[in-house]
Design an enzyme around this catalytic site. Structure first.
Site, mmCIF file in Angstrom:
data_model
loop_
_atom_site.group_PDB
_atom_site.id
_atom_site.type_symbol
_atom_site.label_atom_id
_atom_site.label_comp_id
_atom_site.label_asym_id
_atom_site.label_seq_id
_atom_site.Cartn_x
_atom_site.Cartn_y
_atom_site.Cartn_z
ATOM 1 N N ASP A 19 -9.235 3.304 -0.765
ATOM 2 C CA ASP A 19 -8.618 2.956 0.508
ATOM 3 C C ASP A 19 -7.586 1.871 0.188
ATOM 4 O OD1 ASP A 19 -8.278 2.598 3.347
ATOM 5 O OD2 ASP A 19 -9.529 0.814 3.181
ATOM 6 N N ASP A 21 -5.803 -0.741 3.058
ATOM 7 C CA ASP A 21 -5.958 -1.912 3.929
ATOM 8 C C ASP A 21 -7.408 -2.376 3.977
ATOM 9 O OD1 ASP A 21 -3.312 -2.489 5.224
ATOM 10 O OD2 ASP A 21 -3.479 -0.364 5.704
#
Length: 238
Positions: A19, A21
């Site tokens: 991922d 953020d």
């Protein structure tokens, strides 16, 4: 004590998918603080459990801009709120850096010959400046963002697209996530799941993950892979 670095990593794992953020760069905690500050200026509060609905996904589930406008009985335009939050958020992001251990994980993945993917619910024009600023572009074999899918996390589409582009099966890949929405997406797609919460998501009720670590700095990538594969062997024997 067992030294995982002395062991050879199995060939079962062929890819890692990150991922962005909150996981690689913690843009999520400052975002929540920026919203809380603006809410406070209007004499309101934004409970974390409510804001958590939109962490790792889009504002379609919960929109903190329109929610504040609603509880203020629309006496303030959501666009005005957005601009106020934006100012505070940018101030908080001025000195942001990759989370501890991130660059080391990417380097180690390269050394181990693993394919590296990025699966983010953000749009490419949001994260690209960070990839450039921290010189991270070259590590990734596949970058998939909200621009490329119909639905973002918790829908598994971003992870399924990553698997196709990396040309690996779900059981051959490990996902690294910090949010419930991201974890859910990876789990639905069938990847091994490693949770690396940030300051804000550390209290989220994660369940049924394969491994949870406080930071990438706390455990090397090779050890993570060995632990997951050891765990898989035990489950297979059972």
């Amino acid at each position: 004590m067992k030294n995982y670095n002395d062991e050879k990593v199995s060939i079962l794992i062929k890819a890692v998918v990150f991922d962005f953020d909150g996981l690689m760069v913690d843009t999520e905690t400052p975002a929540y603080h920026a919203f809380c500050k603006v809410y406070g200026e209007y004499g309101k509060e934004l409970p974390l459990e409510m804001y958590a609905q939109c962490v790792g996904t889009s504002f379609d589930v919960f929109n903190p801009y329109t929610y504040l406008a609603e509880i203020l009985q629309h006496t303030v335009d959501p666009e005005v709120i957005r601009k106020q939050v934006d100012v505070r958020y940018k101030e908080m992001l001025q000195h942001i850096q990759p989370r501890p251990g991130v660059v080391e994980y990417l380097s180690e993945a390269k050394e181990l010959g693993l394919k590296i993917g990025l699966a983010s619910s953000s749009y490419f024009n949001w994260l690209e400046p960070y990839l450039t600023k921290f010189d991270l572009h070259g590590y990734f074999d596949s970058i998939n963002t909200a621009d490329l899918v119909q639905e973002v996390k918790p829908n598994p589409e971003l992870y399924l697209l990553s698997l196709r582009k990396l040309e690996v099966e779900p059981e051959e890949a490990i996902s690294f996530e910090d949010s419930l929405n991201g974890f859910t997406a990876a789990k639905k797609a069938g990847l091994h799941t490693v949770i690396v919460p940030n300051e804000m998501t550390s209290t989220f009720p994660f369940e049924d993950y394969d491994l949870k670590i406080p930071s990438m700095e706390s455990m090397g990538l090779k050890e993570v892979i060995l632990r997951l594969e050891q765990q898989n062997r035990v489950e297979t024997l059972e």
